[in-house]
Design a protein around this motif. Structure first.
Motif, PDB file in Angstrom:
ATOM      1  N   THR A   1       0.827  -1.206   0.000  1.00 50.71           N
ATOM      2  CA  THR A   1       0.000   0.000   0.000  1.00 50.71           C
ATOM      3  C   THR A   1       0.860   1.254   0.000  1.00 50.71           C
ATOM      4  O   THR A   1       0.588   2.210  -0.745  1.00 50.71           O
ATOM      5  N   PHE A   2       1.912   1.275   0.808  1.00 51.95           N
ATOM      6  CA  PHE A   2       2.818   2.422   0.827  1.00 51.95           C
ATOM      7  C   PHE A   2       3.464   2.625  -0.537  1.00 51.95           C
ATOM      8  O   PHE A   2       3.495   3.746  -1.070  1.00 51.95           O
ATOM      9  N   LEU A   3       3.993   1.552  -1.105  1.00 52.04           N
ATOM     10  CA  LEU A   3       4.705   1.681  -2.373  1.00 52.04           C
ATOM     11  C   LEU A   3       3.759   2.073  -3.501  1.00 52.04           C
ATOM     12  O   LEU A   3       4.086   2.930  -4.331  1.00 52.04           O
ATOM     13  N   ALA A   4       2.555   1.476  -3.515  1.00 55.72           N
ATOM     14  CA  ALA A   4       1.590   1.806  -4.560  1.00 55.72           C
ATOM     15  C   ALA A   4       1.075   3.230  -4.419  1.00 55.72           C
ATOM     16  O   ALA A   4       0.649   3.848  -5.406  1.00 55.72           O
ATOM     17  N   ALA A   5       1.127   3.784  -3.193  1.00 55.45           N
ATOM     18  CA  ALA A   5       0.695   5.162  -2.958  1.00 55.45           C
ATOM     19  C   ALA A   5       1.792   6.169  -3.303  1.00 55.45           C
ATOM     20  O   ALA A   5       1.608   7.375  -3.129  1.00 55.45           O
ATOM     21  N   GLY A   6       2.935   5.676  -3.776  1.00 52.73           N
ATOM     22  CA  GLY A   6       4.020   6.560  -4.171  1.00 52.73           C
ATOM     23  C   GLY A   6       4.949   6.955  -3.050  1.00 52.73           C
ATOM     24  O   GLY A   6       5.768   7.866  -3.209  1.00 52.73           O
ATOM     25  N   LEU A   7       4.871   6.234  -1.921  1.00 55.70           N
ATOM     26  CA  LEU A   7       5.742   6.515  -0.785  1.00 55.70           C
ATOM     27  C   LEU A   7       6.990   5.642  -0.853  1.00 55.70           C
ATOM     28  O   LEU A   7       6.994   4.594  -1.511  1.00 55.70           O
ATOM     29  N   PRO A   8       8.055   6.037  -0.168  1.00 48.70           N
ATOM     30  CA  PRO A   8       9.272   5.218  -0.166  1.00 48.70           C
ATOM     31  C   PRO A   8       9.062   3.908   0.592  1.00 48.70           C
ATOM     32  O   PRO A   8       8.035   3.688   1.250  1.00 48.70           O
ATOM     33  N   GLU A   9      10.055   3.059   0.513  1.00 46.83           N
ATOM     34  CA  GLU A   9      10.037   1.797   1.249  1.00 46.83           C
ATOM     35  C   GLU A   9       9.787   2.075   2.740  1.00 46.83           C
ATOM     36  O   GLU A   9      10.522   2.831   3.371  1.00 46.83           O
ATOM     37  N   PRO A  10       8.734   1.480   3.322  1.00 49.38           N
ATOM     38  CA  PRO A  10       8.446   1.776   4.727  1.00 49.38           C
ATOM     39  C   PRO A  10       9.247   0.897   5.683  1.00 49.38           C
ATOM     40  O   PRO A  10       9.659  -0.218   5.347  1.00 49.38           O
ATOM     41  N   ALA A  11       9.465   1.427   6.879  1.00 48.44           N
ATOM     42  CA  ALA A  11       9.977   0.616   7.981  1.00 48.44           C
ATOM     43  C   ALA A  11       8.801  -0.171   8.549  1.00 48.44           C
ATOM     44  O   ALA A  11       7.741   0.397   8.822  1.00 48.44           O
ATOM     45  N   LEU A  12       8.987  -1.474   8.714  1.00 47.72           N
ATOM     46  CA  LEU A  12       7.889  -2.353   9.110  1.00 47.72           C
ATOM     47  C   LEU A  12       8.176  -3.028  10.442  1.00 47.72           C
ATOM     48  O   LEU A  12       9.317  -3.313  10.786  1.00 47.72           O
TER      49      LEU A  12
END
Length: 277
Positions: free
Chosen positions: A193-204
């Motif tokens: 969801t983060f990546l598809a929303a155009g955000l960078p790789e998230p910390a999980l």
């Protein structure tokens, strides 16, 4: 799970549900605070809280940003917004404001961060909702969310020794959420969801709330969740225990949790955060 067409908030917004949200806040306060601290939310920042409900997350963020900061909570339910305003006023948090609005209709001046807890799973388009929310964040600001991954509560994981009553409760709860269009596997979808929303790789991160001697609070929280879903279940024609049946399930869960060495596991949650480029 098939993609829901038009999710609705399965738990409703009546006073009992708003009280349940306060009990939920106590269970997830530590994990939520850890997420926001890791994302760098702190004094003086302006933060948007998505789907603020009764204001629990907003109040927590209000502590982090302090009186020099600002928190804007948004929720589509007038009753939730009114409750959040009352609670903030009771705490003397004049730096918290609340807006009644659908997320996709929200317009807002830039913020330093966007936060949300158990919100994306109820959105018809989680990617679009996150992208829209992130558009309010200044470059370098944070987007930090927590979502449950309810499908993790399968046999052999939700309890030990196995609680047939807890299993029955989950067998009731998950189909109601799905019938209302909710995503019971949203937690593991956060990276996508983060990546598809155009955000960078998230910390999980992933966390579970394993309860032993303190299991009564978790049992009540889970049973009350189903109680809040009854109206939705009836509207959608999904089987749901009667109030006496649910009370019996809750009592049996408490008995199961009182067995020597017994543990029960609450909903597994996944956290994700990233900085907007």
């Amino acid at each position: 799970m098939s993609e829901p067409a038009s999710p609705s908030y399965v738990l409703g917004h009546d006073p009992e549900e708003l009280a349940r949200l306060e009990r939920q806040a106590a269970i997830y306060a530590a994990a939520t605070r850890a997420l926001f601290v890791a994302a760098g939310i702190g004094p003086g920042q302006r933060v948007l809280d998505l789907g603020c409900g009764a204001g629990d997350v907003s109040l927590l963020v209000g502590e982090l940003v302090g009186p020099g900061g600002e928190v804007v909570g948004v929720d589509r339910a007038a009753a939730a917004v009114a409750t959040a305003r009352r609670r903030a006023a009771a705490r003397g948090f004049t730096h918290l404001t609340f807006i009644e609005s659908e997320l996709d209709a929200l317009t807002l001046a830039p913020v330093d961060a966007v936060v949300g807890r158990f919100v994306l799973m109820h959105q018809p388009d989680p990617v679009g909702a996150l992208a829209h929310a992130a558009s309010f964040v200044r470059p370098g600001g944070a987007v930090a969310v927590m979502e449950s991954h309810l499908t993790a509560l399968g046999p052999g994981w939700h309890s030990w020794p196995r609680s047939a009553a807890y299993e029955r409760l989950l067998d009731v709860m998950l189909p109601i959420i799905q019938a209302a269009g909710g995503r019971i596997d949203m937690g593991l979808q956060l990276r996508h969801t983060f990546l598809a929303a155009g955000l960078p790789e998230p910390a999980l991160d992933v966390r579970a709330t394993l309860c032993g001697v303190e299991a009564a609070a978790m049992v009540r929280y889970m049973a009350d969740s189903v109680r809040s879903m009854r109206a939705t279940a009836e509207r959608l024609g999904v089987p749901c225990p009667t109030p006496p049946e649910l009370e019996a399930l809750e009592r049996q869960m408490l008995d199961d949790a009182a067995r020597p060495g017994a543990v029960i596991n609450g909903p597994v949650v996944v956290t994700a955060w990233a900085r907007r480029p």
